[in-house]
Write a protein that holds these residues in place. Structure first.
Motif, PDB file in Angstrom:
ATOM      1  N   TYR A 115      43.075  40.836  50.660  1.00 14.30           N
ATOM      2  CA  TYR A 115      42.732  39.453  51.007  1.00 14.30           C
ATOM      3  C   TYR A 115      41.960  39.365  52.319  1.00 14.30           C
ATOM      4  CZ  TYR A 115      43.074  34.433  51.400  1.00 14.30           C
ATOM      5  OH  TYR A 115      42.773  33.108  51.513  1.00 14.30           O
ATOM      6  N   PHE A 116      42.425  40.101  53.337  1.00 15.19           N
ATOM      7  CA  PHE A 116      41.736  40.041  54.630  1.00 15.19           C
ATOM      8  C   PHE A 116      40.349  40.656  54.541  1.00 15.19           C
ATOM      9  CE2 PHE A 116      46.000  39.911  57.140  1.00 15.19           C
ATOM     10  CZ  PHE A 116      46.148  38.577  56.784  1.00 15.19           C
ATOM     11  N   VAL A 117      40.190  41.622  53.634  1.00 12.84           N
ATOM     12  CA  VAL A 117      38.862  42.202  53.421  1.00 12.84           C
ATOM     13  C   VAL A 117      37.966  41.151  52.786  1.00 12.84           C
ATOM     14  CG1 VAL A 117      37.565  43.931  52.117  1.00 12.84           C
ATOM     15  CG2 VAL A 117      39.735  44.566  53.225  1.00 12.84           C
ATOM     16  N   LYS A 118      38.522  40.444  51.814  1.00 17.00           N
ATOM     17  CA  LYS A 118      37.744  39.435  51.086  1.00 17.00           C
ATOM     18  C   LYS A 118      37.262  38.329  52.010  1.00 17.00           C
ATOM     19  CE  LYS A 118      38.856  35.811  48.615  1.00 17.00           C
ATOM     20  NZ  LYS A 118      39.498  34.889  47.701  1.00 17.00           N
ATOM     21  N   ILE A 119      38.192  37.836  52.855  1.00 17.18           N
ATOM     22  CA  ILE A 119      37.781  36.723  53.716  1.00 17.18           C
ATOM     23  C   ILE A 119      37.068  37.201  54.994  1.00 17.18           C
ATOM     24  CG2 ILE A 119      39.564  35.133  52.833  1.00 17.18           C
ATOM     25  CD1 ILE A 119      41.135  35.624  55.410  1.00 17.18           C
ATOM     26  N   GLY A 120      36.903  38.532  55.119  1.00 15.49           N
ATOM     27  CA  GLY A 120      36.071  39.057  56.200  1.00 15.49           C
ATOM     28  C   GLY A 120      36.799  39.363  57.505  1.00 15.49           C
ATOM     29  N   LEU A 121      38.141  39.302  57.464  1.00 19.40           N
ATOM     30  CA  LEU A 121      38.907  39.618  58.681  1.00 19.40           C
ATOM     31  C   LEU A 121      38.963  41.115  58.942  1.00 19.40           C
ATOM     32  CD1 LEU A 121      42.039  37.254  58.724  1.00 19.40           C
ATOM     33  CD2 LEU A 121      40.161  37.326  60.354  1.00 19.40           C
ATOM     34  N   VAL A 122      39.013  41.877  57.828  1.00 17.79           N
ATOM     35  CA  VAL A 122      39.066  43.330  57.946  1.00 17.79           C
ATOM     36  C   VAL A 122      37.787  43.877  57.310  1.00 17.79           C
ATOM     37  CG1 VAL A 122      40.299  45.400  57.220  1.00 17.79           C
ATOM     38  CG2 VAL A 122      41.588  43.351  57.854  1.00 17.79           C
ATOM     39  N   ALA A 123      37.156  44.853  57.977  1.00 18.30           N
ATOM     40  CA  ALA A 123      35.915  45.404  57.445  1.00 18.30           C
ATOM     41  C   ALA A 123      36.197  46.247  56.206  1.00 18.30           C
ATOM     42  CB  ALA A 123      35.250  46.269  58.512  1.00 18.30           C
ATOM     43  N   PRO A 124      35.408  46.088  55.140  1.00 17.80           N
ATOM     44  CA  PRO A 124      35.619  46.901  53.944  1.00 17.80           C
ATOM     45  C   PRO A 124      35.203  48.341  54.211  1.00 17.80           C
ATOM     46  CG  PRO A 124      33.668  45.537  53.690  1.00 17.80           C
ATOM     47  CD  PRO A 124      34.285  45.157  54.993  1.00 17.80           C
ATOM     48  N   PRO A 125      35.757  49.314  53.428  1.00 15.07           N
ATOM     49  CA  PRO A 125      35.348  50.708  53.621  1.00 15.07           C
ATOM     50  C   PRO A 125      33.856  50.883  53.304  1.00 15.07           C
ATOM     51  CG  PRO A 125      36.948  50.486  51.818  1.00 15.07           C
ATOM     52  CD  PRO A 125      36.738  49.137  52.368  1.00 15.07           C
TER      53      PRO A 125
ATOM     54  N   ALA B  59      38.216  38.716  38.547  1.00 20.12           N
ATOM     55  CA  ALA B  59      38.355  38.553  39.996  1.00 20.12           C
ATOM     56  C   ALA B  59      37.353  37.526  40.507  1.00 20.12           C
ATOM     57  CB  ALA B  59      38.168  39.886  40.697  1.00 20.12           C
ATOM     58  N   ALA B  60      36.137  37.569  39.948  1.00 21.16           N
ATOM     59  CA  ALA B  60      35.107  36.618  40.359  1.00 21.16           C
ATOM     60  C   ALA B  60      35.515  35.205  39.967  1.00 21.16           C
ATOM     61  CB  ALA B  60      33.769  36.981  39.722  1.00 21.16           C
TER      62      ALA B  60
ATOM     63  N   VAL C 184      52.244  42.220  53.205  1.00 21.14           N
ATOM     64  CA  VAL C 184      51.393  42.273  54.400  1.00 21.14           C
ATOM     65  C   VAL C 184      50.334  43.362  54.220  1.00 21.14           C
ATOM     66  CG1 VAL C 184      51.358  42.821  56.868  1.00 21.14           C
ATOM     67  CG2 VAL C 184      53.172  41.361  55.940  1.00 21.14           C
ATOM     68  N   LEU C 185      50.812  44.519  53.753  1.00 25.69           N
ATOM     69  CA  LEU C 185      49.918  45.657  53.500  1.00 25.69           C
ATOM     70  C   LEU C 185      48.844  45.266  52.486  1.00 25.69           C
ATOM     71  CD1 LEU C 185      50.132  48.613  54.483  1.00 25.69           C
ATOM     72  CD2 LEU C 185      51.138  49.153  52.276  1.00 25.69           C
ATOM     73  N   HIS C 186      49.284  44.588  51.442  1.00 24.39           N
ATOM     74  CA  HIS C 186      48.433  44.169  50.344  1.00 24.39           C
ATOM     75  C   HIS C 186      47.361  43.190  50.857  1.00 24.39           C
ATOM     76  CE1 HIS C 186      47.485  43.650  46.184  1.00 24.39           C
ATOM     77  NE2 HIS C 186      47.775  42.361  46.171  1.00 24.39           N
TER      78      HIS C 186
ATOM     79  N   HIS D  23      33.639  41.918  48.234  1.00 21.44           N
ATOM     80  CA  HIS D  23      34.134  41.217  47.040  1.00 21.44           C
ATOM     81  C   HIS D  23      34.381  42.167  45.877  1.00 21.44           C
ATOM     82  CE1 HIS D  23      33.835  37.268  48.735  1.00 21.44           C
ATOM     83  NE2 HIS D  23      32.622  37.538  49.181  1.00 21.44           N
ATOM     84  N   ASP D  24      34.105  43.457  46.096  1.00 24.01           N
ATOM     85  CA  ASP D  24      34.238  44.429  45.002  1.00 24.01           C
ATOM     86  C   ASP D  24      35.661  44.985  44.964  1.00 24.01           C
ATOM     87  OD1 ASP D  24      34.076  46.343  43.130  1.00 24.01           O
ATOM     88  OD2 ASP D  24      32.399  47.457  44.047  1.00 24.01           O
ATOM     89  N   PHE D  25      36.542  44.244  44.280  1.00 22.37           N
ATOM     90  CA  PHE D  25      37.945  44.652  44.219  1.00 22.37           C
ATOM     91  C   PHE D  25      38.140  45.907  43.375  1.00 22.37           C
ATOM     92  CE2 PHE D  25      38.377  40.180  45.321  1.00 22.37           C
ATOM     93  CZ  PHE D  25      39.282  40.283  46.362  1.00 22.37           C
ATOM     94  N   TYR D  26      37.262  46.091  42.393  1.00 21.41           N
ATOM     95  CA  TYR D  26      37.448  47.215  41.474  1.00 21.41           C
ATOM     96  C   TYR D  26      37.341  48.546  42.210  1.00 21.41           C
ATOM     97  CZ  TYR D  26      36.808  50.377  37.566  1.00 21.41           C
ATOM     98  OH  TYR D  26      36.951  51.410  36.685  1.00 21.41           O
ATOM     99  N   HIS D  27      36.232  48.739  42.919  1.00 18.60           N
ATOM    100  CA  HIS D  27      36.049  50.022  43.614  1.00 18.60           C
ATOM    101  C   HIS D  27      37.013  50.188  44.784  1.00 18.60           C
ATOM    102  CE1 HIS D  27      32.289  49.982  41.263  1.00 18.60           C
ATOM    103  NE2 HIS D  27      32.614  51.258  41.141  1.00 18.60           N
ATOM    104  N   ARG D  28      37.401  49.033  45.345  1.00 19.46           N
ATOM    105  CA  ARG D  28      38.391  49.044  46.425  1.00 19.46           C
ATOM    106  C   ARG D  28      39.726  49.598  45.891  1.00 19.46           C
ATOM    107  NH1 ARG D  28      39.921  49.743  50.392  1.00 19.46           N
ATOM    108  NH2 ARG D  28      41.194  48.570  51.850  1.00 19.46           N
ATOM    109  N   SER D  29      40.122  49.134  44.699  1.00 20.93           N
ATOM    110  CA  SER D  29      41.382  49.603  44.102  1.00 20.93           C
ATOM    111  C   SER D  29      41.293  51.082  43.764  1.00 20.93           C
ATOM    112  CB  SER D  29      41.715  48.851  42.817  1.00 20.93           C
ATOM    113  OG  SER D  29      41.326  47.529  42.897  1.00 20.93           O
TER     114      SER D  29
END
Lengths: 205, 257
Positions: free
Chosen positions: A111-121, A35-36, A104-106, A127-133
């Motif tokens: 993607y929106f979390v990554k680019i900072g549009l949506v706040a991560p949990p 991912a990185a 859109v959901l995806h 940038h941590d896709f693993y724990h997000r998944s």
């Protein structure tokens, strides 16, 4: 539409390859590394723009062609068509729309979390896709929505791959049989491959 | 045999039209579909009712004049035949039969079951021909043609231009018809000369007439009375792509007097 579609077909394989790294029993190391790489390599960054272009073209053509096709028969038949057709071919716009909703959901999830549009949990880096998944798929309802999305993607691909070859003029009795088999196998592998991941996280956490 | 017919009746192009139910009896299983309609029309004429209008000519499946969308299938339930070759034994006794005209914006209804298929003529006029006179029958082998090409060309040339492909297509696309015409000429040396210009002009005309696009459902191939294959569509797509990408540019000569 066929060319943009075939381009997306290649993309799906790359995406599936990286996602399957989630199954590696290494606490997400290899997946995060991949991912990185995808997130920083300049060639990949450039290709992301091409990819978005491919998606937009494919969707725009899909909608335009569907509208044109509907308009071409202003008065419809009273009796339902009894003609033998390739069964999924008539529902490409429907399966396409379902896949689009999923997309859109995806985007909202990743993607929106990554680019900072949506706040991560809470507690997860954007940038941590693993724990997000892991977090996403721990929710059974959510995992089911993902799997339904992939099921329809499978239906879409089953017709799409063989149809794309026909559209670009590659239909010959020498290899059309092979193309049809490859198309079906591709659809099963891609849809099945993506589905395995939420199933794995739901069953063996 | 007895049948209940639900037939599309429409006075003229401007009329809205609708299905009208008729009952017919004393139909021989060996009468053709048209003979059955003839019988119905005799009754209607005797009652002073306007008879049902439908297209027909040779009644032996070679002219492409007949049409009819019967129970959801162009030319009815029998594979590889036109409506004129369809016999009433192909239906169950007492069956309800829906009879509708071809449906496509480019094929407007003229009256009842007759549609205007001159859109096909316009596509042919755009390039479905060889411009030079081909002369008398040449001696064998003066122009070598591979047997496989001549066979494929002949199979495509079997298209009678009836429009069943358009009628059956979920998108009312004319791709099977146009591709059959493109293929039958493109596969032969005499047709090769104008192939690039032909495919571009015929496709452009097809698009301008308001036919739909091919979504590879292949209903056309299943319903074609001459069993034209969709490999012709792939050939047309190849020809079109090659013509757009590689065809020599035609020199424009301006003449001033």
């Amino acid at each position: 539409m066929a060319l943009a579609g075939l381009f997306l077909v290649v993309f799906l394989l790359v995406h599936l390859g990286i996602n399957l790294l989630l199954l590696a029993d290494d606490g997400g190391q290899s997946f995060s590394a991949a991912a990185a790489f995808m997130g920083t390599n300049p060639v990949i960054r450039l290709f992301e723009v091409v990819l978005f272009g491919g998606f937009l073209l494919h969707m725009a053509f899909g909608v335009l062609v569907t509208i044109r096709n509907r308009v071409s028969r202003p008065v419809r038949y009273q009796h339902k068509s009894q003609s033998e057709t390739s069964p999924l071919s008539k529902y490409m716009i429907h399966s396409g729309i379902i896949v689009f909703i999923f997309l859109v959901l995806h985007f909202i999830d990743f993607y929106f979390v990554k680019i900072g549009l949506v706040a991560p949990p809470a507690g997860i880096d954007r940038h941590d896709f693993y724990h997000r998944s892991l977090l996403l798929f721990s929710d059974k309802g959510y995992a089911s929505i993902y799997m339904i999305g992939f099921l329809f993607l499978g239906f879409h691909l089953n017709h799409a791959v063989q149809a794309a070859f026909q559209t670009i003029g590659m239909n010959h009795n020498k290899y059309i049989g092979t193309i049809k088999v490859v198309s079906i196998l591709y659809a099963i592998i891609v849809a099945g491959g993506f589905m395995v991941i939420p199933v794995r996280f739901m069953l063996f956490r | 045999m007895i049948f209940t017919l639900k037939i599309w009746r429409q006075k003229d192009a401007a009329d809205k039209g609708g299905l009208v139910t008729y009952n017919v009896d004393d139909i021989s299983p060996d009468s053709s579909f048209f003979e059955m309609l003839d019988q119905l029309n005799q009754h209607l004429i005797a009652q002073g009712v306007d008879p049902v209008s439908f297209d027909h000519d040779c009644r032996e499946g070679i002219c492409g004049t007949c049409s009819l969308y019967i129970n959801g299938r162009p030319h009815g339930p029998l594979k590889g035949t036109t409506t004129c070759q369809l016999h009433m034994r192909s239906f169950r006794n007492g069956e309800t039969i829906f009879v509708e005209p071809w449906r496509c914006g480019a094929f407007p209804v003229i009256k009842d079951l007759i549609v205007d298929r001159s859109a096909f003529d316009r596509i042919i006029q755009a390039g479905g021909y060889v411009s030079v006179n081909s002369g008398g029958i040449p001696d064998a082998n003066t122009i070598p043609v591979p047997k496989s090409d001549s066979d494929a060309s002949f199979d495509a040339a079997a298209c009678i231009g009836c429009g069943a492909c358009v009628a059956s297509c979920p998108n009312a696309s004319a791709m099977l018809f146009v591709s059959a015409k493109v293929s039958h000429l493109a596969l032969l040396p005499q047709g090769r000369i104008e192939a690039a210009r032909r495919v571009q002009n015929m496709v452009a005309t097809m698009d301008s007439l308001g036919f739909g696009n091919c979504s590879n459902a292949y209903a056309c191939e299943a319903e074609c009375p001459k069993e034209i294959s969709v490999t012709n569509i792939a050939r047309m797509n190849r020809e079109f792509l090659a013509a757009k990408l590689f065809a020599e540019k035609e020199k424009q000569i301006s003449v001033s007097l």
